[in-house]
Write an enzyme that holds these catalytic residues in place. Structure first.
Site, PDB file in Angstrom:
ATOM      1  N   ILE A 119       0.815  -1.212   0.000  1.00  0.00           N
ATOM      2  CA  ILE A 119       0.000   0.000   0.000  1.00  0.00           C
ATOM      3  C   ILE A 119       0.854   1.271   0.000  1.00  0.00           C
ATOM      4  O   ILE A 119       1.972   1.278   0.540  1.00  0.00           O
ATOM      5  CB  ILE A 119      -1.003   0.046   1.183  1.00  0.00           C
ATOM      6  N   HIS A 120       0.338   2.321  -0.588  1.00  0.00           N
ATOM      7  CA  HIS A 120       1.028   3.608  -0.640  1.00  0.00           C
ATOM      8  C   HIS A 120       0.008   4.706  -0.902  1.00  0.00           C
ATOM      9  O   HIS A 120      -0.949   4.502  -1.630  1.00  0.00           O
ATOM     10  CB  HIS A 120       2.111   3.609  -1.730  1.00  0.00           C
TER      11      HIS A 120
END
Ligand SMILES: [Zn+2]
Length: 158
Positions: A119-120
């Site tokens: 995730i980012h």
């Protein structure tokens, strides 16, 4: 709405270049922050420039822990992640004086994540009509500022 989410569809790097491993895990381990465009390291997360920015100053806040879901990070990481989003917003406003900001996360390939396994959060400055100065030539985007220059400016304020 399309315009808001489409910018984040393209991949961070080509799959040919890194057939194995996870780029968001590998880059901070390489300890070559300038080349890898990592502008800031905090305790649980780091901030990196998108190598294929949609606009100048396109940043991503990334947890060090490898996870594909929000449930995969603990409270401290989650809290710090949002603090870094706020810091990124603040620094980008200082340096680039944008007229708006897009913040967002694509969870899963179906949602348009280029790298779904880690995730980012995207943070990108926007200007009225900024899509007009982007020219797409094949997969290369021509931007008004070199990445090394963006890196230098943002590194100086973090
Ligand atoms: Zn990872």
């Amino acid at each position: 709405m399309d315009r808001l989410w489409n910018p984040w569809r393209f991949q961070y790097v080509s799959k040919e270049k890194r057939p194995e491993g996870c780029i968001f895990c590998d880059l901070p381990r390489e300890n070559n922050d300038e080349e890898n465009l990592i502008v800031h390291r905090a305790r649980f997360n780091y901030i990196i420039l998108n190598r294929y920015p949609y606009t100048t100053g396109h940043l991503m806040v990334v947890p060090f822990v490898h996870t594909d879901s929000l449930q995969g990070i603990d409270g401290a990481t989650s809290q710090e992640l949002f603090e870094l989003v706020r810091a990124a917003d603040d620094k980008l406003r200082q340096v680039y004086r944008p007229k708006g900001m897009n913040l967002g996360m694509n969870l899963g390939e179906a949602a348009g994540a280029g790298i779904a396994e880690h995730i980012h959060m995207h943070v990108l400055p926007r200007w009225i009509g900024d899509a007009n100065f982007l020219t797409v030539v094949g997969e290369t985007r021509i931007l008004p500022e070199e990445l090394s220059e963006t890196y230098r400016k943002l590194k100086a304020v973090f």
